[in-house]
Design a protein around this motif. Structure first.
Motif, PDB file in Angstrom:
ATOM      1  N   VAL A 179      -9.007  -4.419  -3.558  1.00  0.00           N
ATOM      2  CA  VAL A 179      -7.737  -5.223  -4.041  1.00  0.00           C
ATOM      3  C   VAL A 179      -7.600  -6.518  -3.354  1.00  0.00           C
ATOM      4  CG1 VAL A 179      -5.027  -4.831  -4.023  1.00  0.00           C
ATOM      5  CG2 VAL A 179      -6.593  -2.829  -4.110  1.00  0.00           C
ATOM      6  N   ILE A 234       0.844  -1.130   0.080  1.00  0.00           N
ATOM      7  CA  ILE A 234      -0.155  -0.014  -0.050  1.00  0.00           C
ATOM      8  C   ILE A 234       0.904   1.226   0.042  1.00  0.00           C
ATOM      9  CG2 ILE A 234      -1.784   1.412   1.369  1.00  0.00           C
ATOM     10  CD1 ILE A 234      -3.071  -1.293   2.152  1.00  0.00           C
ATOM     11  N   SER A 240      -0.643  -6.129  -7.020  1.00  0.00           N
ATOM     12  CA  SER A 240      -1.364  -5.082  -6.317  1.00  0.00           C
ATOM     13  C   SER A 240      -0.986  -3.761  -6.252  1.00  0.00           C
ATOM     14  CB  SER A 240      -1.546  -5.698  -4.639  1.00  0.00           C
ATOM     15  OG  SER A 240      -0.419  -5.403  -4.013  1.00  0.00           O
ATOM     16  N   GLY A 284       2.404   1.665  -3.426  1.00  0.00           N
ATOM     17  CA  GLY A 284       1.391   2.423  -4.431  1.00  0.00           C
ATOM     18  C   GLY A 284       1.163   3.846  -4.290  1.00  0.00           C
ATOM     19  N   TRP A 285       1.250   4.344  -2.786  1.00  0.00           N
ATOM     20  CA  TRP A 285       1.033   5.789  -2.633  1.00  0.00           C
ATOM     21  C   TRP A 285       2.367   6.463  -3.024  1.00  0.00           C
ATOM     22  CZ3 TRP A 285      -1.690   9.701  -1.822  1.00  0.00           C
ATOM     23  CH2 TRP A 285      -1.273  10.803  -1.186  1.00  0.00           C
ATOM     24  N   LEU A 338      -9.908   0.471   0.589  1.00  0.00           N
ATOM     25  CA  LEU A 338      -8.898  -0.475  -0.393  1.00  0.00           C
ATOM     26  C   LEU A 338      -9.290  -1.806  -0.519  1.00  0.00           C
ATOM     27  CD1 LEU A 338      -5.547   1.425   0.745  1.00  0.00           C
ATOM     28  CD2 LEU A 338      -6.826   1.623  -1.308  1.00  0.00           C
ATOM     29  N   TYR A 348      -3.010  -0.131  -6.253  1.00  0.00           N
ATOM     30  CA  TYR A 348      -3.194   0.877  -5.117  1.00  0.00           C
ATOM     31  C   TYR A 348      -2.848   2.158  -5.526  1.00  0.00           C
ATOM     32  CZ  TYR A 348      -3.432  -2.882  -1.443  1.00  0.00           C
ATOM     33  OH  TYR A 348      -3.757  -4.028  -0.833  1.00  0.00           O
TER      34      TYR A 348
END
Length: 342
Positions: free
Chosen positions: A316, A158, A189, A161-162, A313, A193
């Protein structure tokens, strides 16, 4: 205690090992309760990463604090916490700068769940207990109002992704709405994200992939999905592009799709000896290329702010599996899988 161990491709087993013990005032023992597979775990399962066998697995998840050293001040026994996958002290120069993935107090790449490539092996999250050497610096209280299964990847994927889109939020906000566009070349994933966060930032997101399940998830997260291997050459260039497939040809396509003075973040790990980059083209167009490991501990608080605002989220997560089924299910993973004993 038991820990899930990678024995060979297709075979993971519970092994009995000594339980960790607190030996210092800054340490804590935690009991993992919701463990997610990382995209790299899936790549190992599928034989795409040359990882030798014999190590404990799992480096994403939430845990319950079961014991603390006398110097720990920020978490209490019984509290549910996020455990970053990288081990960091929180007080050295790199940690103070936010470079928690390169803590100077520990060997480079000190982390959990990936012993063959770790500078210091912290053990695997798929274990009865886990030792956290710098509890105050590392452990982050998990929000009580959020489904723990939806955020089990807060340790790594996560935040990864950010960091592919978050640092460019101000740049995107300054653009006209028609120009506020992000391209994500997905696999696994992390791309999903990234697409989710780009959408939250108000960008139009084009998500490129060939997997129908991920394409459908991207749509749920606010992206426009395109069933294709790489972006169409006729598409207008993007101020921000994200490449997550670890395929050199697709990386080149993402770089070509980045507009002059735009930014392309690559989250992949390449195990080839060399990867060609179109450096002259990148130079003449001023493309910023960002690679390297995410500094997960430094990024997690920013992500938690969004999650606390109610952003979901959970799409996902492909599968939720009982803890005891891990030896049979781990070798079959194709997407984000969460193992729970909640």
């Amino acid at each position: 205690m038991r820990q899930l161990t990678f024995e060979e491709i297709g075979r993971y087993v519970w092994r009995e090992v000594d339980s960790p013990e607190i030996t210092g005032p800054e340490q804590a023992l935690v009991r993992p309760v919701a463990v997610a597979c990382c995209d790299l775990d899936v790549a190992v399962v599928q034989g795409r990463v040359p990882m030798p066998p014999g190590h404990a697995v799992g480096h994403e998840g939430l845990a319950e604090v079961v014991a603390i050293g006398h110097g720990v001040r920020t978490v209490d026994v019984g509290e549910r916490v996020v455990v970053p996958f990288q081990i960091s002290c929180g007080s050295c120069g790199p940690c103070r700068r936010g470079v928690t993935g390169s803590c100077a107090s520990l060997p480079l790449m000190a982390m959990y769940g990936m012993a063959p490539i770790a500078g210091l092996d912290g053990g695997g999250f798929m274990s009865d207990l886990l030792l956290v050497p710098y509890a105050d610096a590392m452990l982050i209280p998990a929000p009580k109002t959020v489904d723990p299964l939806a955020i089990a990847s807060l340790s790594d994927n996560i935040p990864d992704g950010w960091r592919a889109v978050g640092p460019f939020a101000a740049e995107l906000a300054r653009l006209d709405a028609v120009e506020r566009r992000v391209l994500v070349v997905g696999r696994g994933s992390i791309g999903l994200y990234a697409a989710a966060f780009a959408s939250v930032l108000g960008a139009h997101v084009d998500y490129v992939d060939t997997d129908p399940t991920r394409l459908a998830v991207a749509e749920k997260l606010g992206a426009t999905s395109h069933d294709r291997l790489m972006p169409d050459k006729s598409w207008n260039p993007y101020p921000v592009t994200v490449h997550t497939s670890a395929e050199p040809t697709l990386l080149a396509a993402a770089l070509r799709a980045t507009w002059p003075d735009g930014a392309c973040t690559d989250t992949g790990a390449y195990f080839q000896r060399t990867v060609d980059l179109p450096l002259l083209s990148m130079y003449t167009r001023g493309v910023r290329f960002i690679t390297g490991r995410v500094n997960a501990r430094a990024v997690i608080p920013e992500v938690l702010e969004l999650i606390d605002e109610g952003y979901d989220l959970s799409p996902v997560v492909e599968r939720v599996v009982a803890w005891e089924e891990a030896p049979s299910v781990w070798p079959t993973m194709t997407g984000k899988t969460v193992f729970t004993r909640l």
